[in-house]
Design a protein around this motif. Structure first.
Motif, PDB file in Angstrom:
ATOM      1  N   GLN A 179       0.830  -1.206   0.000  1.00 12.06           N
ATOM      2  CA  GLN A 179       0.000   0.000   0.000  1.00 12.06           C
ATOM      3  C   GLN A 179       0.863   1.253   0.000  1.00 12.06           C
ATOM      4  N   VAL A 180       0.588   2.164  -0.940  1.00  8.27           N
ATOM      5  CA  VAL A 180       1.262   3.459  -0.967  1.00  8.27           C
ATOM      6  C   VAL A 180       0.237   4.549  -1.257  1.00  8.27           C
ATOM      7  N   PHE A 181       0.502   5.722  -0.713  1.00  2.24           N
ATOM      8  CA  PHE A 181      -0.309   6.908  -0.973  1.00  2.24           C
ATOM      9  C   PHE A 181       0.605   8.034  -1.451  1.00  2.24           C
ATOM     10  N   SER A 182       0.029   8.921  -2.250  1.00  3.80           N
ATOM     11  CA  SER A 182       0.708  10.170  -2.577  1.00  3.80           C
ATOM     12  C   SER A 182       0.089  11.285  -1.745  1.00  3.80           C
ATOM     13  N   ARG A 183       0.885  12.313  -1.467  1.00  2.55           N
ATOM     14  CA  ARG A 183       0.449  13.416  -0.613  1.00  2.55           C
ATOM     15  C   ARG A 183       0.866  14.748  -1.219  1.00  2.55           C
ATOM     16  N   ILE A 184       0.299  15.826  -0.660  1.00  2.00           N
ATOM     17  CA  ILE A 184       0.675  17.161  -1.098  1.00  2.00           C
ATOM     18  C   ILE A 184       0.476  18.133   0.064  1.00  2.00           C
ATOM     19  N   HIS A 185       1.497  18.948   0.327  1.00  2.00           N
ATOM     20  CA  HIS A 185       1.384  19.984   1.356  1.00  2.00           C
ATOM     21  C   HIS A 185       0.528  21.121   0.813  1.00  2.00           C
ATOM     22  N   ASP A 210       3.442  15.265  -4.105  1.00  2.00           N
ATOM     23  CA  ASP A 210       4.880  15.440  -3.967  1.00  2.00           C
ATOM     24  C   ASP A 210       5.623  14.328  -4.713  1.00  2.00           C
ATOM     25  N   ASN A 211       6.925  14.259  -4.511  1.00  2.00           N
ATOM     26  CA  ASN A 211       7.767  13.328  -5.286  1.00  2.00           C
ATOM     27  C   ASN A 211       7.901  11.953  -4.642  1.00  2.00           C
ATOM     28  N   GLY A 266       6.494  25.242 -14.338  1.00  2.00           N
ATOM     29  CA  GLY A 266       7.768  25.654 -13.751  1.00  2.00           C
ATOM     30  C   GLY A 266       7.790  25.655 -12.240  1.00  2.00           C
ATOM     31  N   VAL A 267       6.954  24.806 -11.637  1.00  2.00           N
ATOM     32  CA  VAL A 267       6.850  24.772 -10.179  1.00  2.00           C
ATOM     33  C   VAL A 267       7.984  23.946  -9.577  1.00  2.00           C
ATOM     34  N   LYS A 268       8.597  24.475  -8.545  1.00  2.00           N
ATOM     35  CA  LYS A 268       9.534  23.723  -7.715  1.00  2.00           C
ATOM     36  C   LYS A 268       8.867  23.529  -6.358  1.00  2.00           C
ATOM     37  N   LEU A 269       8.611  22.294  -5.998  1.00  2.00           N
ATOM     38  CA  LEU A 269       7.869  22.027  -4.775  1.00  2.00           C
ATOM     39  C   LEU A 269       8.609  22.554  -3.547  1.00  2.00           C
ATOM     40  N   ILE A 270       7.845  23.169  -2.661  1.00  2.00           N
ATOM     41  CA  ILE A 270       8.410  23.638  -1.400  1.00  2.00           C
ATOM     42  C   ILE A 270       8.727  22.451  -0.503  1.00  2.00           C
ATOM     43  N   TYR A 271       7.826  21.472  -0.531  1.00  2.00           N
ATOM     44  CA  TYR A 271       7.982  20.262   0.282  1.00  2.00           C
ATOM     45  C   TYR A 271       7.906  19.045  -0.640  1.00  2.00           C
ATOM     46  N   PRO A 272       9.041  18.610  -1.192  1.00  2.00           N
ATOM     47  CA  PRO A 272       9.027  17.553  -2.211  1.00  2.00           C
ATOM     48  C   PRO A 272       8.773  16.157  -1.666  1.00  2.00           C
ATOM     49  N   ASP A 273       8.751  16.008  -0.331  1.00  2.00           N
ATOM     50  CA  ASP A 273       8.467  14.706   0.258  1.00  2.00           C
ATOM     51  C   ASP A 273       7.865  14.925   1.642  1.00  2.00           C
ATOM     52  N   LYS A 275       8.791  13.896   4.520  1.00  2.00           N
ATOM     53  CA  LYS A 275       9.727  14.150   5.606  1.00  2.00           C
ATOM     54  C   LYS A 275      10.024  15.643   5.741  1.00  2.00           C
ATOM     55  N   SER A 276      10.271  16.303   4.622  1.00  2.00           N
ATOM     56  CA  SER A 276      10.533  17.746   4.689  1.00  2.00           C
ATOM     57  C   SER A 276       9.284  18.497   5.130  1.00  2.00           C
ATOM     58  N   GLY A 277       8.112  18.028   4.681  1.00  2.00           N
ATOM     59  CA  GLY A 277       6.860  18.676   5.070  1.00  2.00           C
ATOM     60  C   GLY A 277       6.573  18.539   6.550  1.00  2.00           C
ATOM     61  N   LEU A 278       6.785  17.338   7.100  1.00  2.00           N
ATOM     62  CA  LEU A 278       6.522  17.135   8.527  1.00  2.00           C
ATOM     63  C   LEU A 278       7.515  17.896   9.395  1.00  2.00           C
TER      64      LEU A 278
END
Length: 286
Positions: A179-185, A210-211, A266-273, A275-278
């Motif tokens: 099981q995997v999920f994708s997320r977005i901040h 995110d990535n 041209g978006v560069k994610l602020i929180y690409p995963d 771990k960085s988001g949390l």
């Protein structure tokens, strides 16, 4: 001409976008069903409108429209209740955004999906979103509205993270192999919407995630580690006490690609995963 965003269902993601647009001089009208919520929106600089029920007169000078309201079994409630006033302003809109969900793709047993993947939703929520997408696409073809569809993965951000449940002992590490999920901040949702508003491509569809698609139990474990608390015990899904709604989230597993928002907007994610988001969420709390 002042830019005017009319936001149907001005909730969590729309409020994050508003925080980017208001300092730029935008006028934003946001609908809500709650008088208490209307007061809060007014305090944040939004012109609130109790709707359904309130008149949609302010649509007249609207330049941009965002639809965040969720669908029901019959499809999109905004189109059902506001078709005529929307059709009148549609030809002169600069941008129309509809917030959908990656649930429209259905189950891919952990495989990758992108915006060209056929829609095969298996849950009622996903099926309702797919129907609503079709209704908005039909509306755009008939009226010339510059429609953009955004398929959002699981949303997290301030006030919406795993820390509270880890702290109070209700967090569960439910294990379903594969099981995997994708997320977005939510901050990345806002910046993608702003980028699309600045570079509209009518008819475009974008995945917002995110990535790093990841097993949900890994996210809980990382949150506990950040808090310096014990990692909750693993519970096999067959033994887990879950609501039907919670269990339905485990009915589908997929990894969602986000190349289009990077390549076209041209978006560069602020929180690409996650771990960085949390880490950022915890730092903001402290």
């Amino acid at each position: 001409m002042t830019s005017h965003l009319f936001s149907f269902g001005h909730g969590y993601s729309a409020q994050a976008l508003a925080r980017l647009l208001l300092p730029q001089g935008w006028h934003i009208t946001g609908t809500t069903r709650s008088p208490d919520k209307a007061g809060y929106l007014a305090e944040t600089g939004i012109t609130p409108l109790i709707w359904p029920g309130g008149a949609l007169d302010t649509l007249g000078d609207t330049t941009h429209v965002l639809i965040s309201a969720g669908p029901d079994a019959d499809g999109d409630p905004v189109l059902a209740a506001a078709l005529e006033p929307l059709a009148r302003v549609a030809p002169r809109l600069r941008w129309l955004g509809y917030l959908s969900t990656t649930g429209v793709y259905g189950d891919h047993q952990g495989g990758w999906v992108d915006e060209t993947t056929p829609l095969t939703p298996s849950t009622r929520r996903g099926q309702a979103r797919a129907l609503a997408e079709t209704q908005w696409q039909d509306f755009a073809r008939e009226t010339g509205a510059p429609l953009h569809i955004f398929r959002l993965a699981g949303i997290y951000g301030p006030g919406r993270g795993p820390f509270a449940k880890v702290r109070n002992g209700t967090a569960k590490r439910i294990i379903k192999p594969g099981q995997v999920f994708s997320r977005i901040h939510v901050a990345d949702i806002a910046q993608v919407l702003e980028a699309s508003i600045n570079r509209p491509v009518p008819g475009a569809i974008y995945n917002l995630c995110d990535n790093d698609p990841a097993p949900p139990e890994d996210v809980i474990a990382y949150a506990a580690t950040l808090l310096g608390m014990p990692v909750p015990s693993a519970i096999p899904i067959d033994e887990a006490d879950m609501t039907p709604m919670a269990r339905s989230f485990y009915a589908e597993s997929k990894r969602v690609r986000n190349d289009r928002v990077k390549d076209e907007l041209g978006v560069k994610l602020i929180y690409p995963d996650y771990k960085s988001g949390l880490r950022a969420l915890l730092a903001q709390e402290r």
